[in-house]
Design a protein around this motif. Structure first.
Motif, PDB file in Angstrom:
ATOM      1  N   LYS A   1      17.936 -16.584 -20.872  1.00 14.40           N
ATOM      2  CA  LYS A   1      18.264 -17.214 -19.586  1.00 14.40           C
ATOM      3  C   LYS A   1      19.562 -18.032 -19.702  1.00 14.40           C
ATOM      4  CE  LYS A   1      16.141 -20.167 -16.023  1.00 14.40           C
ATOM      5  NZ  LYS A   1      17.038 -21.307 -16.025  1.00 14.40           N
ATOM      6  N   VAL A   2      19.683 -18.810 -20.790  1.00 12.22           N
ATOM      7  CA  VAL A   2      20.900 -19.616 -20.995  1.00 12.22           C
ATOM      8  C   VAL A   2      22.111 -18.706 -21.202  1.00 12.22           C
ATOM      9  CG1 VAL A   2      22.041 -21.277 -22.521  1.00 12.22           C
ATOM     10  CG2 VAL A   2      19.634 -21.581 -21.939  1.00 12.22           C
ATOM     11  N   PHE A   3      21.944 -17.661 -22.012  1.00 12.33           N
ATOM     12  CA  PHE A   3      23.049 -16.718 -22.238  1.00 12.33           C
ATOM     13  C   PHE A   3      23.536 -16.137 -20.911  1.00 12.33           C
ATOM     14  CE2 PHE A   3      21.941 -15.643 -26.879  1.00 12.33           C
ATOM     15  CZ  PHE A   3      23.043 -16.302 -27.340  1.00 12.33           C
ATOM     16  N   PHE A   4      22.626 -15.654 -20.098  1.00 12.77           N
ATOM     17  CA  PHE A   4      23.036 -14.963 -18.865  1.00 12.77           C
ATOM     18  C   PHE A   4      23.648 -15.928 -17.865  1.00 12.77           C
ATOM     19  CE2 PHE A   4      19.545 -11.833 -20.121  1.00 12.77           C
ATOM     20  CZ  PHE A   4      20.450 -11.070 -20.837  1.00 12.77           C
ATOM     21  N   GLU A   5      23.149 -17.164 -17.817  1.00 13.29           N
ATOM     22  CA  GLU A   5      23.750 -18.165 -16.925  1.00 13.29           C
ATOM     23  C   GLU A   5      25.198 -18.454 -17.327  1.00 13.29           C
ATOM     24  OE1 GLU A   5      19.749 -20.744 -15.670  1.00 13.29           O
ATOM     25  OE2 GLU A   5      21.252 -21.597 -17.023  1.00 13.29           O
ATOM     26  N   LEU A   6      25.437 -18.635 -18.633  1.00 12.18           N
ATOM     27  CA  LEU A   6      26.777 -19.016 -19.088  1.00 12.18           C
ATOM     28  C   LEU A   6      27.738 -17.829 -19.090  1.00 12.18           C
ATOM     29  CD1 LEU A   6      25.882 -21.451 -22.024  1.00 12.18           C
ATOM     30  CD2 LEU A   6      26.612 -22.022 -19.716  1.00 12.18           C
ATOM     31  N   LEU A   7      27.267 -16.683 -19.565  1.00  8.82           N
ATOM     32  CA  LEU A   7      28.149 -15.511 -19.616  1.00  8.82           C
ATOM     33  C   LEU A   7      28.449 -14.976 -18.215  1.00  8.82           C
ATOM     34  CD1 LEU A   7      26.617 -13.643 -22.691  1.00  8.82           C
ATOM     35  CD2 LEU A   7      28.692 -15.035 -22.607  1.00  8.82           C
ATOM     36  N   GLY A   8      27.571 -15.302 -17.250  1.00  9.16           N
ATOM     37  CA  GLY A   8      27.793 -14.860 -15.875  1.00  9.16           C
ATOM     38  C   GLY A   8      28.615 -15.831 -15.051  1.00  9.16           C
ATOM     39  N   ASP A   9      28.972 -16.964 -15.618  1.00  5.21           N
ATOM     40  CA  ASP A   9      29.753 -17.978 -14.889  1.00  5.21           C
ATOM     41  C   ASP A   9      30.882 -18.459 -15.803  1.00  5.21           C
ATOM     42  OD1 ASP A   9      30.779 -20.085 -13.463  1.00  5.21           O
ATOM     43  OD2 ASP A   9      28.848 -21.063 -13.077  1.00  5.21           O
TER      44      ASP A   9
ATOM     45  N   LEU B   1      21.716 -28.438 -23.992  1.00  3.97           N
ATOM     46  CA  LEU B   1      20.754 -28.852 -25.018  1.00  3.97           C
ATOM     47  C   LEU B   1      19.459 -28.070 -24.827  1.00  3.97           C
ATOM     48  CD1 LEU B   1      19.541 -30.671 -27.206  1.00  3.97           C
ATOM     49  CD2 LEU B   1      19.265 -32.464 -25.492  1.00  3.97           C
ATOM     50  N   LEU B   2      19.045 -27.340 -25.855  1.00  2.35           N
ATOM     51  CA  LEU B   2      17.803 -26.566 -25.815  1.00  2.35           C
ATOM     52  C   LEU B   2      16.952 -26.975 -27.016  1.00  2.35           C
ATOM     53  CD1 LEU B   2      16.059 -24.288 -24.626  1.00  2.35           C
ATOM     54  CD2 LEU B   2      17.450 -22.644 -25.904  1.00  2.35           C
ATOM     55  N   GLU B   3      15.879 -27.719 -26.756  1.00  2.00           N
ATOM     56  CA  GLU B   3      15.019 -28.172 -27.856  1.00  2.00           C
ATOM     57  C   GLU B   3      14.303 -26.977 -28.494  1.00  2.00           C
ATOM     58  OE1 GLU B   3      15.020 -31.039 -29.054  1.00  2.00           O
ATOM     59  OE2 GLU B   3      15.575 -32.482 -27.512  1.00  2.00           O
ATOM     60  N   GLU B   4      14.096 -27.052 -29.808  1.00  4.97           N
ATOM     61  CA  GLU B   4      13.495 -25.910 -30.506  1.00  4.97           C
ATOM     62  C   GLU B   4      12.085 -25.608 -30.009  1.00  4.97           C
ATOM     63  OE1 GLU B   4      14.374 -25.294 -34.671  1.00  4.97           O
ATOM     64  OE2 GLU B   4      12.274 -24.786 -35.032  1.00  4.97           O
ATOM     65  N   ARG B   5      11.350 -26.639 -29.542  1.00 13.32           N
ATOM     66  CA  ARG B   5       9.993 -26.372 -29.057  1.00 13.32           C
ATOM     67  C   ARG B   5      10.002 -25.529 -27.781  1.00 13.32           C
ATOM     68  NH1 ARG B   5      10.941 -31.764 -27.666  1.00 13.32           N
ATOM     69  NH2 ARG B   5      10.521 -32.355 -25.523  1.00 13.32           N
ATOM     70  N   PHE B   6      11.126 -25.471 -27.113  1.00 12.71           N
ATOM     71  CA  PHE B   6      11.253 -24.630 -25.927  1.00 12.71           C
ATOM     72  C   PHE B   6      12.070 -23.357 -26.208  1.00 12.71           C
ATOM     73  CE2 PHE B   6      11.147 -29.040 -24.026  1.00 12.71           C
ATOM     74  CZ  PHE B   6       9.812 -28.961 -23.663  1.00 12.71           C
ATOM     75  N   LEU B   7      12.421 -23.152 -27.461  1.00 14.36           N
ATOM     76  CA  LEU B   7      13.275 -22.017 -27.821  1.00 14.36           C
ATOM     77  C   LEU B   7      12.437 -20.746 -27.940  1.00 14.36           C
ATOM     78  CD1 LEU B   7      16.024 -20.862 -28.765  1.00 14.36           C
ATOM     79  CD2 LEU B   7      15.379 -21.520 -31.099  1.00 14.36           C
ATOM     80  N   THR B   8      12.674 -19.819 -27.041  1.00 11.99           N
ATOM     81  CA  THR B   8      12.046 -18.501 -27.091  1.00 11.99           C
ATOM     82  C   THR B   8      13.120 -17.467 -26.764  1.00 11.99           C
ATOM     83  OG1 THR B   8      11.508 -18.519 -24.740  1.00 11.99           O
ATOM     84  CG2 THR B   8       9.849 -19.435 -26.243  1.00 11.99           C
ATOM     85  N   GLN B   9      12.772 -16.227 -26.967  1.00 11.76           N
ATOM     86  CA  GLN B   9      13.703 -15.162 -26.583  1.00 11.76           C
ATOM     87  C   GLN B   9      14.035 -15.261 -25.104  1.00 11.76           C
ATOM     88  OE1 GLN B   9      12.246 -11.231 -27.527  1.00 11.76           O
ATOM     89  NE2 GLN B   9      13.313 -10.369 -25.751  1.00 11.76           N
ATOM     90  N   LYS B  10      12.996 -15.578 -24.286  1.00 12.88           N
ATOM     91  CA  LYS B  10      13.192 -15.642 -22.834  1.00 12.88           C
ATOM     92  C   LYS B  10      14.097 -16.825 -22.456  1.00 12.88           C
ATOM     93  CE  LYS B  10      10.579 -15.783 -18.504  1.00 12.88           C
ATOM     94  NZ  LYS B  10       9.219 -15.840 -17.900  1.00 12.88           N
TER      95      LYS B  10
END
Length: 381
Positions: free
Chosen positions: A325-333, A312-321
């Motif tokens: 970070k979420v992409f690399f964590e999931l795609l790397g595991d 869950l990633l709230e839109e108020r915390f949604l940035t490119q960075k």
């Protein structure tokens, strides 16, 4: 049998009705089915070539201001009068309320004509229209039990927890054929980006911001991205500039194929989309629409994140960075991605459309003269 489905405005409201209508037609080919809705472009596209009647109703939702309340009440009575006139001509055996302001007039009209009313509610937090209309309903069919769904209906005998009806086309592809349809490789990691039926500018912006870094670190990814109409060209050019193999659509009809080939989805948290993702066991990054009524998308997403089926990633915390970070964590595991997929599938309810129609056909029985009438004993079991 004649059946009316009322509601719409978004694909989420409409799809549960289409799935139920198609299940009725598969059992009762002679069934006469009509939809009452706002007549917007999404409804026209979703209902195109399906063989159902359609009635467009005037009206607008109530957004809280006094000025808007006047417009809302005026629109409601216009919708109610047209619904009464049309229902009198159609003489349906049942009316389904799908949620949204477009369901108000037809459902109230059906109640006044003593036509059986069934409410379909997919969200963890029921919408305003369905909460109001549940008092006129014979049945309230919800996705799964929650304190909010139990509180929305004063008569718990009406409540049944069936899951969200899903169209058969959601299950119509296997991975190889789906990849072939999109011209993608079945061996690569496929990311599916969804912004709801109207697209999501915040998701489009953040995803395209991640593309240069994704292209550098992950050469084995490919993307299916549904943008909505406004961002289509900008997003398509961003993939071309990053050199990532992507299929970009303003609106995608072949969602079943997209789910079949997806290894990870990035999506809003509309109830029907989540029901489709879990039915296909697709792990997800969920970014709830922050301005939804009663934060219902946040509550929908929370249900999956608690079961480790989604991040869950709230839109108020949604940035490119943050998204990178979420992409690399999931795609790397890949192990974690696989476990999320299994958790997602464990929450899926792929037989919901069949269960909904089973219950409704128990409500509507034929008397000794062949006339369809209510089976009142259903509400006492």
């Amino acid at each position: 049998m004649k059946v009316v489905f009322a509601g719409g405005g978004t694909g989420g409201h409409l799809m549960a009705g289409i799935a139920t209508a198609e299940e009725i037609k598969s059992r009762l080919p002679e069934a006469d089915i009509s939809f009452f809705g706002t007549g917007n472009a999404i409804e026209k596209r979703c209902l195109r070539d399906r063989g159902f009647g359609f009635v467009s109703l005037k009206g607008t939702g109530w957004k809280g201001s006094i000025a808007n309340a006047v417009v809302f009440v005026y629109g409601f009575f216009l919708s109610l009068f047209k619904s009464l006139w049309t229902l009198k001509e159609l003489r349906p055996d049942a009316v389904f309320g799908l949620g949204g302001y477009a369901s108000l007039g037809p459902v109230v009209g059906a109640f006044l004509f003593k036509v059986p009313v069934i409410i379909l509610e997919q969200n963890v937090v029921p919408g305003k229209a369905n909460r109001l209309l549940s008092r006129f309903a014979d049945l309230v069919l919800c996705h799964r039990p929650s304190p909010k769904t139990l509180a929305c209906c004063r008569d718990v005998k009406k409540l049944h927890f069936t899951g969200t009806p899903l169209r058969k086309e959601v299950f119509s592809y296997e991975r190889g054929k789906a990849a072939e349809l999109f011209g993608l490789s079945p061996g690569k990691i496929t990311i599916l980006i969804l912004g709801g039926s109207q697209g999501a500018a915040a998701i489009n912006r953040s995803v395209t911001g991640c593309l240069p870094e994704l292209a550098k670190k992950h050469h084995d990814i490919q993307v299916i991205h549904c943008t909505g109409s406004e961002d289509y060209l900008r997003v398509k050019r961003a993939y071309e500039a990053a050199g990532i193999d992507a299929r970009v659509y303003d609106f995608l009809d072949e969602m079943g194929a997209a789910y079949s080939v997806a290894d990870l989805a990035v999506s809003r948290a509309g109830a029907t989309t989540l029901a489709e993702l879990t039915a296909r066991g697709v792990p997800a990054v969920l970014i709830p629409y922050p301005h939804g009524t009663d934060k219902h998308q946040h509550m929908n997403a929370l249900e999956l994140s608690k079961r480790d089926a989604a991040v869950l990633l709230e839109e108020r915390f949604l940035t490119q960075k943050s998204l990178s970070k979420v992409f690399f964590e999931l795609l790397g595991d890949r192990g974690r991605l696989s476990r999320m997929g299994l958790a997602s599938r464990s929450m899926g309810m792929p037989g919901a459309a069949q269960e909904v129609v089973d219950i409704v056909l128990k409500l509507l029985e034929r008397d000794e003269n062949g006339k369809i009438c209510r089976n009142l004993s259903l509400q006492t079991t």
